[in-house]
Design a protein around this motif. Structure first.
Motif, PDB file in Angstrom:
ATOM      1  N   SER A   8      -9.723  -1.395   4.150  1.00  0.00           N
ATOM      2  CA  SER A   8      -9.084  -0.110   4.423  1.00  0.00           C
ATOM      3  C   SER A   8      -8.587   0.589   3.165  1.00  0.00           C
ATOM      4  O   SER A   8      -7.872   1.565   3.248  1.00  0.00           O
ATOM      5  N   ARG A  29      -0.884   7.269   2.424  1.00  0.00           N
ATOM      6  CA  ARG A  29      -2.028   8.136   2.159  1.00  0.00           C
ATOM      7  C   ARG A  29      -1.707   9.613   2.387  1.00  0.00           C
ATOM      8  O   ARG A  29      -2.430  10.479   1.919  1.00  0.00           O
ATOM      9  N   LEU A  64      -0.114   4.966   7.958  1.00  0.00           N
ATOM     10  CA  LEU A  64      -0.244   5.694   6.695  1.00  0.00           C
ATOM     11  C   LEU A  64      -0.507   4.774   5.508  1.00  0.00           C
ATOM     12  O   LEU A  64      -1.049   5.215   4.496  1.00  0.00           O
ATOM     13  N   LYS A  65      -0.135   3.511   5.620  1.00  0.00           N
ATOM     14  CA  LYS A  65      -0.330   2.561   4.525  1.00  0.00           C
ATOM     15  C   LYS A  65      -1.688   1.863   4.556  1.00  0.00           C
ATOM     16  O   LYS A  65      -2.284   1.626   3.515  1.00  0.00           O
ATOM     17  N   GLY A  92       0.832  -1.183   0.000  1.00  0.00           N
ATOM     18  CA  GLY A  92       0.000   0.000   0.000  1.00  0.00           C
ATOM     19  C   GLY A  92       0.865   1.231   0.000  1.00  0.00           C
ATOM     20  O   GLY A  92       1.906   1.228   0.552  1.00  0.00           O
ATOM     21  N   GLU A  93       0.396   2.218  -0.727  1.00  0.00           N
ATOM     22  CA  GLU A  93       1.181   3.456  -0.710  1.00  0.00           C
ATOM     23  C   GLU A  93       0.706   4.352   0.428  1.00  0.00           C
ATOM     24  O   GLU A  93      -0.400   4.184   0.936  1.00  0.00           O
ATOM     25  N   THR A 134      -7.563   4.435   7.001  1.00  0.00           N
ATOM     26  CA  THR A 134      -8.238   5.479   6.229  1.00  0.00           C
ATOM     27  C   THR A 134      -7.663   6.848   6.580  1.00  0.00           C
ATOM     28  O   THR A 134      -7.048   7.027   7.636  1.00  0.00           O
ATOM     29  N   LYS A 135      -7.907   7.801   5.703  1.00  0.00           N
ATOM     30  CA  LYS A 135      -7.439   9.169   5.956  1.00  0.00           C
ATOM     31  C   LYS A 135      -8.042   9.715   7.242  1.00  0.00           C
ATOM     32  O   LYS A 135      -7.376  10.418   7.998  1.00  0.00           O
ATOM     33  N   LYS A 163      -9.864   2.599   1.172  1.00  0.00           N
ATOM     34  CA  LYS A 163     -10.622   3.801   0.822  1.00  0.00           C
ATOM     35  C   LYS A 163      -9.734   5.006   0.730  1.00  0.00           C
ATOM     36  O   LYS A 163      -8.819   5.175   1.426  1.00  0.00           O
TER      37      LYS A 163
END
Length: 166
Positions: free
Chosen positions: A164, A5, A63-64, A2-3, A67-68, A166
């Motif tokens: 997650s 966010r 962060l990966k 995951g990158e 959610t924001k 999103k």
């Protein structure tokens, strides 16, 4: 896998905005993204022997895989620690003043999120029972509770990540 966010700069921008709106203060310390933090998502650090703040650390795992909204909640939580510390007010988790500020601004308390992210899978070398831990290297200093046998590392696994993205 995951990158992130948020970038470090975006986190600092959000922290500055929050601190200015809520406490009318500037962010005078850096925000650090830490790949070492596995069991906590954020941390405000300061020197114990003198009144000086060091930094706010945010977990790369947070962060990966979160959610924001969850990330911003953690960032604001750490900013409240920082702001209250700088103001000379009670700033620790559980302190009445600190908890009141969290409630007032609808900021999450400590340990309100379930773990999501990369974890490590282990197995009992005798019976084959498998289990997952957040910490790498668990097999080096532990034995199994089922057979008192050696633990074998079998690889990584993603935990709770599907919802997650999103």
């Amino acid at each position: 896998m995951g990158e992130l966010r948020f970038t470090k700069e975006e986190l600092e921008k959000e922290a500055r905005k929050f601190l200015k709106e809520v406490f009318d203060m500037d962010l005078e310390i850096p925000i650090v993204i830490s790949s070492r933090m596995k069991s906590s998502f954020g941390m405000f650090r300061h020197y114990a022997d003198r009144k000086e703040s060091i930094d706010i650390r945010i977990s790369k795992n947070l962060l990966k895989f979160y959610t924001k909204e969850e990330i911003l909640g953690t960032l604001k939580h750490e900013c409240v620690h920082y702001a209250l510390y700088e103001m000379g007010k009670p700033y620790r988790d559980g302190d009445f003043w600190f908890e009141q500020v969290l409630r007032l601004y609808n900021i999450p308390r400590t340990e309100t999120k379930k773990f999501k992210g990369e974890a490590y899978k282990y197995e009992c070398s005798d019976c084959g029972r498998s289990f997952i831990k957040k910490r790498k290297g668990y097999e080096k200093s532990h034995i199994t509770s089922c057979c008192n046998a050696k633990i074998k590392y079998t690889g990584t696994v993603l935990v709770g990540v599907a919802d997650s993205a999103k």
